[in-house]
Design a protein around this motif. Sequence first.
Motif, mmCIF file in Angstrom:
data_model
loop_
_atom_site.group_PDB
_atom_site.id
_atom_site.type_symbol
_atom_site.label_atom_id
_atom_site.label_comp_id
_atom_site.label_asym_id
_atom_site.label_seq_id
_atom_site.Cartn_x
_atom_site.Cartn_y
_atom_site.Cartn_z
ATOM 1 N N TYR A 72 34.926 49.980 40.145
ATOM 2 C CA TYR A 72 35.941 49.188 39.848
ATOM 3 C C TYR A 72 36.555 49.866 38.363
ATOM 4 C CZ TYR A 72 35.060 45.495 43.118
ATOM 5 O OH TYR A 72 34.772 44.673 44.204
ATOM 6 N N PRO A 73 37.708 49.847 38.125
ATOM 7 C CA PRO A 73 38.322 50.043 36.624
ATOM 8 C C PRO A 73 37.597 48.847 35.890
ATOM 9 C CG PRO A 73 39.995 50.090 38.477
ATOM 10 C CD PRO A 73 38.705 49.657 39.157
ATOM 11 N N PRO A 74 37.270 48.925 34.554
ATOM 12 C CA PRO A 74 36.830 48.074 33.598
ATOM 13 C C PRO A 74 37.456 46.476 33.933
ATOM 14 C CG PRO A 74 36.987 50.079 32.373
ATOM 15 C CD PRO A 74 37.670 50.378 33.813
ATOM 16 N N ALA A 75 38.679 46.545 33.852
ATOM 17 C CA ALA A 75 39.686 45.200 33.817
ATOM 18 C C ALA A 75 39.072 44.644 35.146
ATOM 19 C CB ALA A 75 40.807 45.363 33.742
ATOM 20 N N SER A 76 39.120 45.394 36.240
ATOM 21 C CA SER A 76 38.904 44.645 37.653
ATOM 22 C C SER A 76 37.345 44.570 37.738
ATOM 23 C CB SER A 76 39.177 45.854 38.820
ATOM 24 O OG SER A 76 40.473 46.171 38.633
ATOM 25 N N TYR A 77 36.701 45.042 36.974
ATOM 26 C CA TYR A 77 34.958 44.793 37.110
ATOM 27 C C TYR A 77 34.727 43.348 36.522
ATOM 28 C CZ TYR A 77 30.012 45.189 36.855
ATOM 29 O OH TYR A 77 28.509 45.046 37.115
ATOM 30 N N ASP A 78 35.599 43.480 35.103
ATOM 31 C CA ASP A 78 35.332 41.883 34.575
ATOM 32 C C ASP A 78 36.159 40.787 35.630
ATOM 33 O OD1 ASP A 78 34.186 42.836 32.246
ATOM 34 O OD2 ASP A 78 35.950 42.953 30.983
ATOM 35 N N ALA A 79 37.154 40.965 36.240
ATOM 36 C CA ALA A 79 37.906 40.140 36.969
ATOM 37 C C ALA A 79 36.720 39.558 38.123
ATOM 38 C CB ALA A 79 39.144 40.467 37.248
ATOM 39 N N HIS A 80 36.221 40.815 38.527
ATOM 40 C CA HIS A 80 35.401 40.698 39.776
ATOM 41 C C HIS A 80 34.038 39.731 39.385
ATOM 42 C CE1 HIS A 80 31.784 41.884 42.298
ATOM 43 N NE2 HIS A 80 32.595 41.869 43.171
ATOM 44 N N GLU A 81 33.691 40.190 38.179
ATOM 45 C CA GLU A 81 32.241 39.148 37.730
ATOM 46 C C GLU A 81 32.753 37.690 37.352
ATOM 47 O OE1 GLU A 81 28.848 40.684 37.350
ATOM 48 O OE2 GLU A 81 30.154 41.686 38.811
ATOM 49 N N LEU A 82 33.897 37.596 36.668
ATOM 50 C CA LEU A 82 34.525 36.325 36.338
ATOM 51 C C LEU A 82 34.665 35.310 37.567
ATOM 52 C CD1 LEU A 82 36.848 36.961 33.504
ATOM 53 C CD2 LEU A 82 34.499 35.970 33.310
ATOM 54 N N TRP A 83 35.077 35.942 38.439
ATOM 55 C CA TRP A 83 35.553 35.167 40.035
ATOM 56 C C TRP A 83 34.270 34.890 40.556
ATOM 57 C CZ3 TRP A 83 39.208 33.414 43.056
ATOM 58 C CH2 TRP A 83 38.930 33.271 44.271
ATOM 59 N N HIS A 84 33.278 35.770 40.669
ATOM 60 C CA HIS A 84 32.080 35.274 41.387
ATOM 61 C C HIS A 84 31.367 34.327 40.352
ATOM 62 C CE1 HIS A 84 32.092 37.813 45.029
ATOM 63 N NE2 HIS A 84 32.807 38.661 44.159
ATOM 64 N N ALA A 85 31.511 34.320 39.002
ATOM 65 C CA ALA A 85 30.913 33.418 38.152
ATOM 66 C C ALA A 85 31.317 32.055 38.227
ATOM 67 C CB ALA A 85 30.835 33.773 36.866
ATOM 68 N N LEU A 86 32.738 32.137 38.470
ATOM 69 C CA LEU A 86 33.618 30.747 38.902
ATOM 70 C C LEU A 86 33.323 30.104 40.045
ATOM 71 C CD1 LEU A 86 36.389 31.572 36.700
ATOM 72 C CD2 LEU A 86 34.957 29.781 36.086
ATOM 73 N N LYS A 87 33.229 31.104 41.312
ATOM 74 C CA LYS A 87 33.403 30.480 42.465
ATOM 75 C C LYS A 87 32.088 30.573 43.396
ATOM 76 C CE LYS A 87 37.836 29.673 42.109
ATOM 77 N NZ LYS A 87 38.293 28.506 42.146
#
Length: 317
Positions: free
Chosen positions: A81-96
């Motif tokens: 994942y590009p860095p921003a996409s990786y952060d987004a991926h981690e945040l999504w899973h943390a929230l959902k």
Amino acid sequence: QGTILPAPNFNPIMDAQLLGGALQGISCEKDVLIDILTQRCNSQRLMIAEAYRDMYGRDLITDLKENLSHHFKEVMVGLMYPPASYDAHELWHALKGVDIEEKCLIDILASRSNMEIFQMKEAYLMQYNADLQQDIDSETSGHLRDTLMNLAQGTRMEGYADPSTAAQDAMILWEACQQKTGEHKNMLQMILCNRSPQQLWMVFQEFQNISGQDIVDAINECYDGYFQELLVAIVLCIRDKPSYFAYRLYNAIHDFGFHNKTVIRILIARSEIDLMNIRQRYKERYGKSLFHDIKHFVSGHYESALLAICAGDTEDY
């Protein structure tokens, strides 16, 4: 100060070919995956993925997911994942996820710059067709939510410092630690989330002068729960980000019986930014190297992948 640098003499077509061979054989050659994906920087890995698609008509991430399992899969896929996409991926899973992972939200939002936050929000919207701030609003609560929401705006002042207001801000922070009303908590998070790092350095110094106490100790005494953890994370990241991540890695490795998700996330996210500094702080503070501690707790290809990202020196064994 990262551990992963652009590979010299880089040839994405050759790498894509080697990966194709490793993934499409009878048994997946995991060592080949580690040798290539942990030794190329993120932009190079994205070029490999493009070459792979051109060559095989298949998506490299999909093939990695299909051929790998458990934590080793998380590492290899995370690297793609590009860095921003990786952060987004981690945040999504943390929230959902089944349970909200507050510590993941804290790690990411307390440590990213305005630009990084802007890019991760864009990626979040693209990947999940959802608004990060709305999801934080609906999935968290109380002062933790308010502070996370404030950080997610990405509106921290940059480069600006005003000595004349530092003592004023410090006084507000000190009162917030004494009074602990809702209004005071709001003032506290407003200052910590919006002042520039340079300004906050002066504020923390003034706080020490006014109260005779370090601000982290004051926050720990006055508040509790995830709100307290988030406030402390903001202060520590302003002071010294590598030290904060060294502390988080040590906790993840020793306090939680090796919390895989945290270790993987920090190693991947910081691999091209400051993982060298994090390793240094880890050794200085805890006596053992990060390399040594990872080696002690994990094994197999998962261990090899983490150690390759960590990039140890001979004395680290």
